[in-house]
Scaffold this motif. Structure first.
Motif: not given
Lengths: 291, 291, 291, 291
Positions: C232-257
């Motif tokens: 489901r697309l809402v789960l996709g948003l959850k997972d992209v959110g996990l990528a952004l959060s993981a990047g946030h923790e390590q200070r990795v900008p992910l413009p595509l995400a």
């Protein structure tokens, strides 16, 4: 009025001092007790626990973020100890989700919750010149008005739903960050054509963008003057995150906020997190190989 | 002074009229001749060809874009016909690449090229209150100064390289578009929390963003008043494109300009290209399902 | 082996069934008990509380997200009840921050924590053909290997730090979402030049992008076949959110995400949240006025 | 068949050689004549002017970009000299706008214009294994088919409008660039969690992304092997620019392409323009402070 005050950072300490000077009786609390001392000298009572600061007619919270507000108001039992009818002025910048939760918990406790976030840095707070956004029950705001009049130059009423004031505060900070980014990218661009950033900002700040935000941040950007920080870049990331979260809750995409988030992360990754958030402008210089 | 004037759109017509009123002798040219008639009634001479408008002491061009400027100045043979020592004031918003080419061609012809792009819409032009960015050879600017003083409230000198004035003009328009986007996203966000865009813009425009750009566009956005257009959205896309092109030439990434470009295209795809460019704000409403 | 299994959604139910068929003794738990019934018929024991499902040799959790995992493992007292030496296979897609917290809590409890997130949808899970990313203490993985061999076609070992497997899983899902977005934008583009999306995806999927992700999602996009949802697309948003959060923790900008996040929100704002996440491709059509 | 061939870069030289080996009579032309020599040794005739290479039954152009194609085909008078009925195979990657102009000019001249852009680098061209996208008048394609069969492993017919083949080629390259960016951001992310990029790409390339694009570029990214360039990064920027221009013409926003453009510019600003375009992945490392 007997007023509780929780959170004595730069903003909170300046605001509490003004309330004392205006003749209010203040019970102050801060996580690290040292911050209370200068206020005690001015006449404040130092609370030992948050619960004590809630045993008043009106309580103001000005804590750093959701997490510290949760710890101090909820986990400590302070809200749970509050008497029905107490007015709580929440003046920090918090997330819409957490404020929604606070609204519900205050209702259950019979405590009046008023959101009253502010525009203005510590110097503005010290001068009692804040712009205060206020939303909550009408009677509670009326009771708080003399206090708000001490703290700010103007109160902007936004109705009875506290979330409205929160949303406006978050959107306002997002607009400031957007202005910094626009200045940063523009300055990096004109620099490659031989125009000094200061020259550019001088023109902008005296014509189309003749507003404090542009003149002040424009000067900082032009002079690369980011230390000491008026508002730390890491807090800017926090606030842009609040905009993104507020948008997430209501399904409002904010592509400009996404760019800000990415660039603030990049700034922090390069060690600029503790500088003033106008250092966001350095990212455009770095990307274009000019730094 | 005998002045040639090419390009009688809304801006050019208002500027030429002011020059006539100030006592200058004006030779006007426009692609569609009808636009010259009101000026002829005021005392202007209508040139039949661009070449004729170049047979003066100072010539001003205020054409729509690179392509029309190329057609009128170069393809027509007008520049090639110019006498050495003529001063050419290029007041339109052109690309840095094309202005670079023009600088070279004028040098070869012995004509003084001065870039003098302006901030201000047609009403400002009519009032002679433009802000004029000027860059070019010092002596040529000195000769043009009385003309600039008629057209604008202030001239901002940027040195002898015409590209500098062009870059500042392009960056300034990019900053305006950024401000519109920031207002649009913010208004779409606060609306989902029950805050009317007008309420939000009222607060912003009277506090942090107390500048004409925010107050004027903010009111348009709040009232969804986009027609008639003060500046058409398709021209906004052109100008953001100029910023991206200028950045491309110098390898300056402008992520905020990229967002603007995408959203302006989206606005045009939905039929809003002929509206005022503040209609860019509708895109945020559409994305969030509020339109 | 006696195995506890918490979380009987589409994935979990299929995985638990395979373990039963392979001869393991399974103690299943699910928030809504109905989901356990078919497995009980196959021979599983239904646990009444999460604590009961932790009273085994190896426990597997496959819950929806951080919040449900926290509720079921921590708030219920299940982890606190666990015996030292128990191996816990965490197979859900969780945030790096929360897994970091889990690692610490398991260490305190003396329970072996192994992260083992998977690639594959429910049909792949049912066929026992998952690709399993695994990271944790070597001995614990060795003990779990027979179980992993039942569930997946291949186990990809990533060392002893569970966060490594989590990061790879999150990055993998981010790459899938990126591929969907690239296909969506491309299909919207070629369509305006008269190329049917199916024609385009046929060429791509048989040349440069001859991989399941492109062929399968490409066909769905071309046929606008988004219901029923594989993911489901809402789960996709959850997972992209996990990528952004993981990047946030390590200070990795992910413009595509960031682009993905904005567009997924836009899809949800237009009512497509419960469709398959390949419906993200509709956003590009909508933006360009083709929907 | 007597075939003209204009443009003997890496791709063109390999393709022309294959045509000679297949027994065709080839008249070659290149801006710098040295490139023709090895082909003359194989039996080609060296044309002194583009006009000469157009005096054949079928002419192939494989020039670098719009500008060089305009110079060689139009400004030289070559197209204007062509006899009615000549078939022109345009195999370079050109903009949709320029191809639209070429279609019109060929129609006026009575020359059959067939767009036949290709997927594959020089090694694939040398092996005669290109994938060829073809669109144009049916009879002209039929006449060209034996030639296409020599050059490619497969021809993908896209109807009679040449713009269709051009759009698919541009979208395909955009998808490759998107894949590189997704790999780059993902590799930068997992690296901060202790996963070597090579480890990550190994898993991806053998599971979900089991396609040449991911395996080949993934290995280059993991090994930071960008020199010598298979396809130079500056050409990648050119091609992403073609996607943005094609989208601009049809009002299709491509936010992912905008991110690619910004990051490619950033790579060039840091001196990586002449490296292979998989060096785009370095940008994510640089942004996160890992380079």
């Amino acid at each position: 009025m007997k007023i509780g005050f929780l959170g004595l950072g730069g903003m909170g300490a300046a605001m509490a001092a003004n309330l004392i000077k205006a003749g209010h009786q203040i019970v102050v609390w801060n996580r690290s007790p040292g911050a209370a001392e200068p206020l005690v000298e001015l006449g404040a009572i130092a609370a030992v626990t948050p619960v004590q600061a809630f045993d008043v007619e009106l309580v103001i919270s000005m804590l750093a973020d959701d997490a510290s507000t949760r710890a101090v108001l909820l986990d400590s039992g302070a809200l749970a100890s509050a008497k029905a009818g107490l007015v709580h002025l929440s003046m920090a910048t918090l997330s819409t989700a957490f404020v929604g939760e606070l609204v519900e918990l205050h209702r259950e406790q019979g405590v009046e919750f008023v959101a009253a976030p502010v525009f203005g840095r510590t110097d503005v707070a010290a001068a009692g010149k804040l712009n205060i956004l206020v939303a909550g029950p009408e009677a509670a705001i009326a009771k708080a008005q003399p206090v708000l009049d001490v703290l700010g130059q103007k109160t902007w009423p936004l109705g009875d739903d506290p979330l409205r004031a929160v949303a406006v505060k978050i959107a306002g900070n997002f607009m400031i960050a957007s202005a910094i980014e626009a200045m940063g990218e523009s300055a990096a661009l004109v620099k490659t054509y031989g125009v000094a950033p200061g020259e550019f900002m001088e023109i902008m700040g005296n014509t189309l963008f003749n507003a404090p935000v542009y003149r002040n941040y424009g000067a900082q950007i032009a002079e690369q003057r980011f230390d000491p920080a008026g508002f730390r870049l890491v807090l800017g990331l926090k606030d842009v995150g609040l905009a993104l979260s507020a948008g997430h809750e209501q399904r409002v995409p904010l592509p400009l906020a996404s760019v800000l988030r990415d660039n603030l992360l990049e700034a922090i990754a390069h060690g600029d997190g503790e500088l003033d958030w106008s250092a966001l402008s350095q990212v455009a210089l770095r990307k274009s190989g000019q730094l």
